[in-house]
Design a protein around this motif. Structure first.
Motif, short mmCIF file in Angstrom:
data_model
loop_
_atom_site.label_atom_id
_atom_site.label_comp_id
_atom_site.label_asym_id
_atom_site.label_seq_id
_atom_site.Cartn_x
_atom_site.Cartn_y
_atom_site.Cartn_z
N GLY A 1 0.83 -1.21 0.00
CA GLY A 1 0.00 0.00 0.00
C GLY A 1 0.86 1.25 0.00
O GLY A 1 0.57 2.22 -0.73
N LYS A 2 1.92 1.26 0.81
CA LYS A 2 2.84 2.41 0.85
C LYS A 2 3.49 2.61 -0.52
O LYS A 2 3.61 3.73 -1.01
CB LYS A 2 3.92 2.20 1.91
CG LYS A 2 3.42 2.32 3.33
CD LYS A 2 4.56 2.04 4.30
CE LYS A 2 4.09 1.96 5.74
NZ LYS A 2 5.19 1.60 6.65
N LEU A 3 3.95 1.50 -1.13
CA LEU A 3 4.57 1.60 -2.46
C LEU A 3 3.59 2.14 -3.49
O LEU A 3 3.94 2.97 -4.32
CB LEU A 3 5.10 0.23 -2.90
CG LEU A 3 6.38 -0.26 -2.24
CD1 LEU A 3 6.68 -1.69 -2.65
CD2 LEU A 3 7.54 0.64 -2.60
N SER A 4 2.36 1.67 -3.42
CA SER A 4 1.34 2.14 -4.35
C SER A 4 1.11 3.64 -4.21
O SER A 4 1.01 4.37 -5.20
CB SER A 4 0.04 1.37 -4.12
OG SER A 4 -0.96 1.84 -4.98
N ARG A 5 1.04 4.13 -2.98
CA ARG A 5 0.84 5.57 -2.75
C ARG A 5 2.05 6.37 -3.27
O ARG A 5 1.88 7.44 -3.85
CB ARG A 5 0.59 5.84 -1.27
CG ARG A 5 -0.82 5.41 -0.82
CD ARG A 5 -1.14 5.84 0.60
NE ARG A 5 -0.31 5.18 1.61
CZ ARG A 5 -0.55 3.97 2.11
NH1 ARG A 5 -1.58 3.26 1.70
NH2 ARG A 5 0.25 3.46 3.03
N LYS A 6 3.25 5.84 -3.07
CA LYS A 6 4.44 6.53 -3.56
C LYS A 6 4.45 6.58 -5.09
O LYS A 6 4.79 7.60 -5.68
CB LYS A 6 5.71 5.86 -3.05
CG LYS A 6 5.97 6.11 -1.59
CD LYS A 6 7.25 5.45 -1.12
CE LYS A 6 7.48 5.69 0.36
NZ LYS A 6 8.71 5.08 0.85
N ILE A 7 4.06 5.48 -5.73
CA ILE A 7 4.00 5.45 -7.19
C ILE A 7 2.97 6.45 -7.69
O ILE A 7 3.21 7.18 -8.66
CB ILE A 7 3.70 4.03 -7.70
CG1 ILE A 7 4.93 3.13 -7.47
CG2 ILE A 7 3.32 4.03 -9.18
CD1 ILE A 7 4.69 1.67 -7.73
N ASP A 8 1.81 6.52 -7.04
CA ASP A 8 0.79 7.49 -7.42
C ASP A 8 1.31 8.92 -7.30
O ASP A 8 1.08 9.76 -8.16
CB ASP A 8 -0.47 7.33 -6.56
CG ASP A 8 -1.23 6.05 -6.88
OD1 ASP A 8 -1.00 5.46 -7.96
OD2 ASP A 8 -2.05 5.63 -6.03
#
Length: 145
Positions: free
Chosen positions: A27-34
């Protein structure tokens, strides 16, 4: 037995809290990618605005004077570009492959050099079908300083 995610049962399956940690990290990685995607889009929009603004503001003709490439201009070019420019003087109009045959360098190298010379204003290029032809700039111009 301990692994990166904590205890592993005797059956080789990590406990539920390990899965929860993995899901949190994803989830953290997804938010960073966004966030990175949004930043990139903002940068691209700003770049487009700048380029469109610069394209609209051409210098007045009174500030442009013709410049003919001479020995001094050739000597000021890096060696790789100078070699391509000398081949262009000899050939007049050429593709990157023609330049490659003349200079005995790879076609990709000649293409890169010819494109650089085009950006610098020494050459112009035109596409005929799939081939791109380079020729000496008809009206070389530079801003008067």
């Amino acid at each position: 037995m301990k692994g990166r995610c904590g205890e592993i049962s005797k059956k080789g399956v990590p406990p539920k809290d390990a899965y929860d940690r993995i899901i949190d990290e994803l989830g953290k990685l997804s938010r960073k990618i966004d966030s990175l995607t949004q930043s990139t889009e903002t940068i691209l929009e700003a770049e487009e605005k700048i380029l469109s603004t610069l394209g609209k503001r051409a210098p007045p003709e009174s500030q442009v004077k013709p410049v003919v490439p001479d020995a001094t201009a050739l000597l000021s070019l890096p060696g790789a570009l100078r070699k391509t420019m000398l081949a262009m003087y000899k050939l007049g109009e050429a593709t990157a492959e023609d330049l490659s045959d003349e200079t005995s360098r790879l076609r990709a190298v000649e293409s890169a050099c010819a494109n650089q010379l085009t950006r610098m204003g020494y050459l112009e290029k035109k596409r005929i079908g799939r081939k791109v032809y380079f020729q000496m700039q008809q009206s070389l111009g530079a801003l008067v300083e």
